[in-house]
Design a protein around this motif. Structure first.
Motif, PDB file in Angstrom:
ATOM      1  N   ARG A 191       0.838  -1.197   0.000  1.00 56.81           N
ATOM      2  CA  ARG A 191       0.000   0.000   0.000  1.00 56.81           C
ATOM      3  C   ARG A 191       0.874   1.248   0.000  1.00 56.81           C
ATOM      4  N   MET A 192       1.985   1.208   0.747  1.00 57.36           N
ATOM      5  CA  MET A 192       2.908   2.339   0.782  1.00 57.36           C
ATOM      6  C   MET A 192       3.452   2.622  -0.621  1.00 57.36           C
ATOM      7  N   PHE A 193       3.849   1.563  -1.345  1.00 62.15           N
ATOM      8  CA  PHE A 193       4.356   1.754  -2.698  1.00 62.15           C
ATOM      9  C   PHE A 193       3.282   2.337  -3.607  1.00 62.15           C
ATOM     10  N   GLU A 194       2.037   1.868  -3.442  1.00 53.87           N
ATOM     11  CA  GLU A 194       0.942   2.344  -4.279  1.00 53.87           C
ATOM     12  C   GLU A 194       0.684   3.828  -4.048  1.00 53.87           C
ATOM     13  N   VAL A 195       0.619   4.232  -2.782  1.00 53.12           N
ATOM     14  CA  VAL A 195       0.340   5.633  -2.466  1.00 53.12           C
ATOM     15  C   VAL A 195       1.503   6.516  -2.905  1.00 53.12           C
ATOM     16  N   ALA A 196       2.726   6.072  -2.659  1.00 46.06           N
ATOM     17  CA  ALA A 196       3.895   6.857  -3.066  1.00 46.06           C
ATOM     18  C   ALA A 196       3.897   7.082  -4.572  1.00 46.06           C
ATOM     19  N   GLY A 197       3.496   6.083  -5.325  1.00 43.11           N
ATOM     20  CA  GLY A 197       3.479   6.207  -6.771  1.00 43.11           C
ATOM     21  C   GLY A 197       2.467   7.207  -7.274  1.00 43.11           C
ATOM     22  N   GLU A 198       1.432   7.502  -6.478  1.00 46.88           N
ATOM     23  CA  GLU A 198       0.393   8.448  -6.879  1.00 46.88           C
ATOM     24  C   GLU A 198       0.703   9.886  -6.477  1.00 46.88           C
ATOM     25  N   LEU A 199       1.717  10.092  -5.642  1.00 48.54           N
ATOM     26  CA  LEU A 199       2.074  11.451  -5.226  1.00 48.54           C
ATOM     27  C   LEU A 199       2.707  12.211  -6.387  1.00 48.54           C
ATOM     28  N   SER A 200       2.555  13.514  -6.378  1.00 51.61           N
ATOM     29  CA  SER A 200       3.224  14.338  -7.381  1.00 51.61           C
ATOM     30  C   SER A 200       4.734  14.262  -7.179  1.00 51.61           C
ATOM     31  N   ASP A 201       5.497  14.612  -8.205  1.00 57.64           N
ATOM     32  CA  ASP A 201       6.959  14.487  -8.132  1.00 57.64           C
ATOM     33  C   ASP A 201       7.549  15.297  -6.982  1.00 57.64           C
ATOM     34  N   ASP A 202       7.114  16.550  -6.830  1.00 56.69           N
ATOM     35  CA  ASP A 202       7.694  17.380  -5.778  1.00 56.69           C
ATOM     36  C   ASP A 202       7.276  16.919  -4.396  1.00 56.69           C
ATOM     37  N   ARG A 203       6.019  16.455  -4.265  1.00 52.74           N
ATOM     38  CA  ARG A 203       5.552  15.957  -2.974  1.00 52.74           C
ATOM     39  C   ARG A 203       6.284  14.675  -2.588  1.00 52.74           C
ATOM     40  N   LEU A 204       6.472  13.780  -3.558  1.00 54.49           N
ATOM     41  CA  LEU A 204       7.195  12.542  -3.288  1.00 54.49           C
ATOM     42  C   LEU A 204       8.646  12.828  -2.931  1.00 54.49           C
ATOM     43  N   ALA A 205       9.248  13.806  -3.603  1.00 59.57           N
ATOM     44  CA  ALA A 205      10.627  14.175  -3.283  1.00 59.57           C
ATOM     45  C   ALA A 205      10.746  14.636  -1.829  1.00 59.57           C
ATOM     46  N   ASP A 206       9.811  15.487  -1.390  1.00 59.82           N
ATOM     47  CA  ASP A 206       9.827  15.961  -0.003  1.00 59.82           C
ATOM     48  C   ASP A 206       9.661  14.805   0.977  1.00 59.82           C
TER      49      ASP A 206
END
Length: 455
Positions: A191-206
């Protein structure tokens, strides 16, 4: 006043108080179990207490829910929460799932879940707030929303199986990166991988910047090369270098080739330094201005919303050029000092004459002593020609000194953590960690590492 029906998404982030009115934590999720014929039963809340630790609070210990707060009996088991078989997290796993109407009118997506207090003093899922698929061709069109009873729909998948990460992301949109990272780490791994994949690039970077390295690598490995490079472009160069150093050398080179040339150049430069030195800990993106810049101009640069607080505490003044490596480093001007002078004052007249820069091979132990001795949050780093190459901030030094898994500690091992920090502060025993310097198997006499793909 205690409510008898509450929608779970509105509970996220609500404060939890004991009977005396002392705040004990905040709600992160609601835990339910499925039953054969009846609606799912609420068994408790997942509460975040100080130290960013998630604990389980049985629903029986909740005495009141209402007005954006929850009152409890005051008894909390501080053991870290672990999800058991058959338990389902409403926010993390139910929101975004697909359901089908029993009357044959089509499908919908769960956007919120209502829980209700029954006559026996137990909480069960009663209503769902769902959205039907959009009917119009317009990209701005949205499907109709409707409240339905639990028994009016059936799930299109096995109970508790998550279908979409979009609703979860929307629910946690206001969380700070560190809190969102902690929330993701508390999810089941897939689930963590799934949610991380849906985040925007800048949000995931943060978020990645706030995660342990093995989790960073796990998430980045799930991304395609193009997406991974975009995320790395949004990260601070020092954090991106740390992450790339954990990857297989071939993948790291591929990602560096796909990154923006300027960002990749900064990362390659940082990879040439050992991770326990100023060069390995510094960022190459401080605020740099000329001596003729004014206080007003300096404050405008500090106001940038994307600037890390530690980097906004002081401005570097150099001769041209103003990109690392700069012209000769002249000094730093602290934010507080700028506030004491009129907007037209030249920054060249406000330099901190007592602050000496460090060189790139200065040890992490020495950096920590400098920061502590002079009450600083950043230290400038210069090369042999006294050109500014970067700045080391206090958060990067702390991140190095703390144990590698400090983000997952539950607060019961402070003695071990202090001992680990003392060991790293011992200049005679600071190891050269294998974290940075891809392809670097040995240190040069200067303390730097030999790396492939760099000069």
């Amino acid at each position: 006043m205690s409510a008898t029906r509450v929608f779970v998404a509105r509970l996220a982030g609500c404060s939890v108080f004991d009977p005396a009115g002392d705040r004990v934590g905040k709600v992160r999720d609601v835990l339910v179990v499925y039953r054969k014929n009846d609606p799912p039963h609420v068994v408790g809340l997942i509460v975040e207490i100080p130290g960013k630790r998630r604990v389980f609070m049985p629903i029986g210990r909740v005495t009141s829910i209402g007005s954006g707060q929850i009152i409890t009996t005051g008894l909390i088991n501080v053991r870290r929460f672990e999800q058991r078989g058959g338990e389902v997290r409403v926010i993390a796993e139910m929101l975004g799932r697909k359901v089908t109407f029993n009357d044959g009118s089509g499908d919908a997506t769960i956007e919120d879940v209502g829980i209700e207090l029954g006559d026996q003093g137990e909480w069960d899922i009663s209503q769902l707030f769902v959205r039907r698929p959009k009917s119009g061709a317009s990209p701005f069109a949205k499907g109709a929303t409707v409240f339905v009873q639990w028994n009016e729909v059936r799930e299109k998948s096995k109970g508790g199986q998550a279908q979409s990460a979009e609703q979860l992301i929307a629910t946690y949109s206001d969380l700070k990166p560190a809190d969102l990272a902690s929330t993701l780490l508390d999810l089941p791994r897939e689930r963590m991988f799934e949610v991380a994949g849906e985040l925007s690039d800048d949000r995931l970077a943060d978020v990645l910047e706030e995660m342990p390295e093995h989790d960073q690598v796990g998430i980045l490995t799930r991304l395609g090369d193009a997406r991974a490079a975009e995320v790395l472009d949004h990260m601070q160069p020092d954090d991106a270098a740390d992450l790339i150093a954990q990857l297989p050398e071939e993948r790291g080179e591929q990602l560096l080739d796909l990154m923006e040339p300027e960002e990749a150049e900064d990362v390659r430069f940082l990879l040439t330094y050992a991770s326990d030195t100023a060069g390995g800990l510094m960022t190459t993106e401080p605020i740099i201005v000329s001596a003729d810049s004014t206080v007003a101009e300096g404050l405008a640069l500090i106001r940038r919303h994307d600037l890390a607080p530690a980097l906004g505490a002081a401005i570097c003044v150099t001769l041209p050029p103003y990109e690392p490596p700069t012209g000769r480093f002249l000094g730093m001007v602290h934010f507080q000092r700028m506030l004491r002078y009129p907007p037209h004052e030249r920054l060249g007249t406000l330099l901190d004459q007592g602050l000496e820069p460090v060189t790139a091979d200065t040890s992490a132990a020495e950096l920590s002593r400098i920061l502590a001795s002079y009450d600083l949050v950043s230290v400038p780093v210069v090369d042999e020609n006294h050109r500014l190459v970067g700045v080391v901030t206090i958060d990067d030094v702390l991140d190095y000194l703390l144990p590698d898994d400090w983000r997952s500690h539950d607060g019961n091992d402070d003695v071990q953590r202090r001992a680990a920090a003392r060991n790293k502060l011992n200049t005679g025993s600071i190891p050269l960690p294998g974290a940075r310097g891809r392809g670097a198997e040995q240190a040069t006499p200067s303390g730097r590492r030999r790396t492939s793909g760099t000069s």
